[in-house]
Motif scaffolding. Structure first.
Motif, PDB file in Angstrom:
ATOM      1  N   PRO A   7     -37.044 -25.089   7.875  1.00 32.80           N
ATOM      2  CA  PRO A   7     -37.847 -25.309   9.165  1.00 32.80           C
ATOM      3  C   PRO A   7     -39.104 -24.847   9.013  1.00 32.80           C
ATOM      4  CG  PRO A   7     -36.548 -23.347   9.074  1.00 32.80           C
ATOM      5  CD  PRO A   7     -36.336 -24.186   7.759  1.00 32.80           C
ATOM      6  N   CYS A   8     -39.829 -24.977   7.625  1.00 35.33           N
ATOM      7  CA  CYS A   8     -40.793 -24.656   7.487  1.00 35.33           C
ATOM      8  C   CYS A   8     -41.827 -25.637   7.620  1.00 35.33           C
ATOM      9  CB  CYS A   8     -41.007 -24.014   6.028  1.00 35.33           C
ATOM     10  SG  CYS A   8     -40.157 -22.357   5.827  1.00 35.33           S
ATOM     11  N   GLY A   9     -42.023 -26.366   8.534  1.00 34.42           N
ATOM     12  CA  GLY A   9     -42.930 -27.669   9.060  1.00 34.42           C
ATOM     13  C   GLY A   9     -44.585 -27.227   8.736  1.00 34.42           C
ATOM     14  N   PRO A  10     -44.891 -26.165   9.317  1.00 33.68           N
ATOM     15  CA  PRO A  10     -45.954 -25.724   9.474  1.00 33.68           C
ATOM     16  C   PRO A  10     -46.792 -25.469   8.035  1.00 33.68           C
ATOM     17  CG  PRO A  10     -45.004 -24.447  11.086  1.00 33.68           C
ATOM     18  CD  PRO A  10     -44.035 -25.285  10.450  1.00 33.68           C
ATOM     19  N   ALA A  11     -46.038 -25.250   7.068  1.00 32.45           N
ATOM     20  CA  ALA A  11     -46.275 -25.260   5.771  1.00 32.45           C
ATOM     21  C   ALA A  11     -46.366 -26.393   4.874  1.00 32.45           C
ATOM     22  CB  ALA A  11     -45.387 -24.059   5.142  1.00 32.45           C
ATOM     23  N   GLY A  12     -45.762 -27.470   5.273  1.00 34.76           N
ATOM     24  CA  GLY A  12     -45.677 -28.683   4.426  1.00 34.76           C
ATOM     25  C   GLY A  12     -44.993 -29.808   4.812  1.00 34.76           C
ATOM     26  N   ALA A  16     -47.063 -18.233  11.203  1.00 34.20           N
ATOM     27  CA  ALA A  16     -48.198 -18.807  11.882  1.00 34.20           C
ATOM     28  C   ALA A  16     -48.398 -19.856  12.673  1.00 34.20           C
ATOM     29  CB  ALA A  16     -49.452 -18.812  10.776  1.00 34.20           C
ATOM     30  N   GLY A  17     -47.564 -20.994  12.445  1.00 33.70           N
ATOM     31  CA  GLY A  17     -47.246 -21.841  13.172  1.00 33.70           C
ATOM     32  C   GLY A  17     -46.689 -21.700  14.638  1.00 33.70           C
ATOM     33  N   HIS A  18     -45.464 -20.517  14.338  1.00 31.84           N
ATOM     34  CA  HIS A  18     -44.767 -20.298  15.485  1.00 31.84           C
ATOM     35  C   HIS A  18     -45.843 -19.224  16.264  1.00 31.84           C
ATOM     36  CE1 HIS A  18     -41.435 -18.782  17.948  1.00 31.84           C
ATOM     37  NE2 HIS A  18     -41.759 -17.318  17.657  1.00 31.84           N
ATOM     38  N   VAL A  19     -46.675 -18.612  15.960  1.00 35.87           N
ATOM     39  CA  VAL A  19     -47.861 -17.633  16.715  1.00 35.87           C
ATOM     40  C   VAL A  19     -48.431 -18.831  17.493  1.00 35.87           C
ATOM     41  CG1 VAL A  19     -49.690 -16.624  16.620  1.00 35.87           C
ATOM     42  CG2 VAL A  19     -47.861 -15.895  15.094  1.00 35.87           C
ATOM     43  N   ALA A  20     -48.753 -20.118  16.934  1.00 39.37           N
ATOM     44  CA  ALA A  20     -49.604 -21.106  17.617  1.00 39.37           C
ATOM     45  C   ALA A  20     -48.780 -21.628  18.720  1.00 39.37           C
ATOM     46  CB  ALA A  20     -49.927 -22.064  16.666  1.00 39.37           C
TER      47      ALA A  20
END
Length: 594
Positions: free
Chosen positions: A274-279, A209-213
């Motif tokens: 690399p899951c920054g948008p998650a946490g 989802a962060g990548h979509v953004a």
């Protein structure tokens, strides 16, 4: 696990979910006392705050939690913003006003709000827009249905049907695996539930989802967080833990072993990459006060500036999946009060606490844990974060702190007292004793004799990365996985082994309340070892890692060719075709138990 592809996916109907929410609200509202109207006008006294602070100190001591960061707000006023305890548990170095705590999955609300904001600026893109139409034909998930139909809302509502696969994050993806690389790996992470049929928490889907953004805005997710939230809200002490190379102002993560607090290597906080948008966010109590005030004040900051239009925030509060975390509710059949979940929204959970509507989320990274609760109808908000240890007692400490704070801010008589804040869930339910690790002496040299040398080598899974098995000093068999994962393998029977972590992650299998060994099973096909099974997600079947070095899979031709070979094979086809995908060169889109 083989999924029957002839079964039609259950598509969530918003009308049915809203009807379910209505029924739950009607039932829960019976618990709301007659003092609600009065509590809206009731001030919180200095004596109430002092009692709360004394309670916090008591809980930290009796639950062996070294440090906490607390924020209380009501009626657009910050009543408390303060840190307690020790940022360095071993050396007992006290926290400072600007000591920072990682908030883990509280980051998800930031990602949801960013997407809500971006969608408001892109009239041709909605929550229901397919991800594939945004990312292009190269985008794939584990099957054609999910690939073609998954939309932005699905990602944020955790209804894709892909498990958490948390252990791949725990050990840390290699630094060369970028966010885009990880998204390409999603096609090799098997789904285990029909699409949109079940709540299945996934950090990877929030990363997507962060990548979509990023694609829609042309900016990195980190830049969006800075431009949309941190800068306009003046959250100047907040940032991304993966950007930090020093941790001098971060509360150190810690573990408990035989009742003694032990510092952990703070580099483990980088495991979120690399899951920054998650946490990946860290913050302070002062900065979280600004975030809470904005949420409670219809998108306005503490100075009255409109940071977000209220409808942008409201979009993230709409119910999506019912009762996301079964077993976490408190019911009046057992407890003095009720605290009942209604729905998972978009980066938030909606519950009813003592009849009051509560919007909340929890977070965790390494041993840092956080909670944010706010009551939109009462203009009340609470934030708490702690730095460890990873025990059930810490979980109970968080709940008692949040519940006691809610009561005093809502004008209710606290249902917890100075005794029960240390015994909860007792006396209403069983309080389990902390399990301490048992030291077992093993003869390292004997391992070389019992463990065949043919086990040594590289093993890979295209979704979850590479495992290496080798002999260490003294003949001990060692398994290495990811940036931080190292464990001693102990032969139990034949090709079945148990694993105990050592190095930075030692506490996962050898600390108080964390004593369970990992289970690894090697597979022999004919005269050779063909792979091993490892539990990337302990709640589901183990994942198969093929013996051999990880291929260079990230060129587009490889992805197109190899993904078609397996992903176009359905579980309705012959077992030979299934086994070809399960154990062939690229393999493992389907998780097969042998």
């Amino acid at each position: 696990m083989l999924i029957n592809t002839h079964t039609s996916p259950t598509f969530q109907c918003p009308t049915l979910i809203r009807f379910f929410v209505f029924l739950v609200i009607m039932c829960i509202s019976l618990d709301k006392s007659n003092s609600v109207e009065l509590s809206d006008w009731q001030d919180v006294s200095n004596s109430d705050i002092q009692k709360f602070e004394n309670m916090v100190r008591t809980v930290l001591k009796c639950r062996q939690v070294p440090a906490a960061s607390i924020t209380l707000v009501k009626n657009n006023v910050v009543l408390l913003s303060k840190n307690y305890g020790y940022s360095d548990p071993e050396r007992q170095i006290s926290v400072k006003r600007d000591t920072k705590f990682c908030i883990g999955s509280l980051t998800k609300a930031f990602t949801a709000v960013i997407l809500s904001k971006i969608l408001s600026e892109h009239p041709n893109v909605t929550w229901e827009t397919s991800v594939k139409s945004i990312l292009g034909d190269e985008f794939r998930l584990s099957d054609d249905l999910r690939t073609d139909m998954v939309n932005i809302e699905d990602l944020l509502a955790h209804r894709v049907g892909t498990p958490a696969y948390f252990n791949a994050l725990l050990v840390g993806f290699p630094e060369e695996v970028t966010r885009l690389n990880l998204i390409k790996r999603l096609r090799y992470m098997p789904a285990v539930a029909p699409f949109r049929s079940k709540f299945m928490y996934s950090n990877y889907m929030y990363t997507l989802a962060g990548h979509v953004a990023e694609i829609l805005s042309g900016k990195s997710w980190e830049t969006l967080v800075n431009e949309y939230m941190l800068t306009p809200l003046r959250m100047s002490s907040s940032g991304f833990i993966t950007d930090r190379s020093d941790f001098k102002d971060i509360a150190l993560p810690c573990a408990l072993k035989h009742g003694k607090l032990v510092n952990l290597n703070p580099i483990l906080l980088h495991s979120v990459y690399p899951c920054g948008p998650a946490g990946s966010l860290y913050t302070t109590s002062d900065d979280m006060a600004k975030w809470l005030l904005m949420l409670l004040n219809s998108g306005k900051d503490m100075f009255g500036n409109q940071v977000f239009e209220n409808n942008i925030l409201e979009e993230t509060f709409k119910p999506m999946m019912p009762v996301p975390f079964p077993g976490q509710d408190l019911l009046k059949t057992k407890y003095p009060i009720s605290d009942v979940q209604v729905s998972y929204d978009l980066g938030w959970v909606t519950s009813y606490y003592r009849g009051y509507k509560k919007i909340w989320h929890s977070g965790g990274i390494t041993t840092h844990s956080s909670r944010l609760w706010f009551y939109p109808d009462n203009n009340v908000g609470i934030f708490a974060a702690v730095n460890g240890p990873q025990t059930r007692e810490k979980t109970h400490a968080m709940r008692t702190i949040m519940s006691y704070a809610s009561d005093i801010l809502l004008g209710e008589t606290p249902w917890l007292n100075y005794s029960t804040i240390c015994t909860f869930p007792a006396p209403w339910a069983e309080r389990h004793a902390i399990k301490e690790p048992v030291t077992v002496k093993r003869v390292a040299g004997d391992l070389r004799t019992r463990a065949p040398r043919e086990l040594v080598g590289h093993y890979y899974h295209l979704g979850f990365g590479e495992i290496r098995v080798h002999f260490g000093d003294g003949g001990a068999l060692i398994l290495r996985y990811g940036r931080f994962g190292k464990m001693f393998l102990h032969q139990e029977k034949g090709l079945e082994f148990s694993g105990k972590y050592f190095g930075p992650l030692w506490f996962i299998t050898d600390s108080d309340d964390s004593v369970q060994s990992e289970k690894i099973r090697f597979v022999r096909r004919g005269m050779r070892i063909s792979g091993l099974y490892f539990y990337v997600d302990p709640q589901y079947d183990p994942s198969f890692f093929r013996k051999g070095k990880m291929p260079k899979v990230w060129s587009d031709p490889f992805l197109r060719t190899e993904n078609q070979n397996c992903n176009q094979t359905s579980s309705a086809e012959t077992i030979n075709a299934v086994l070809t995908c399960a154990f062939g060169f690229i393999g493992f889109t389907l998780s097969v138990t042998l």
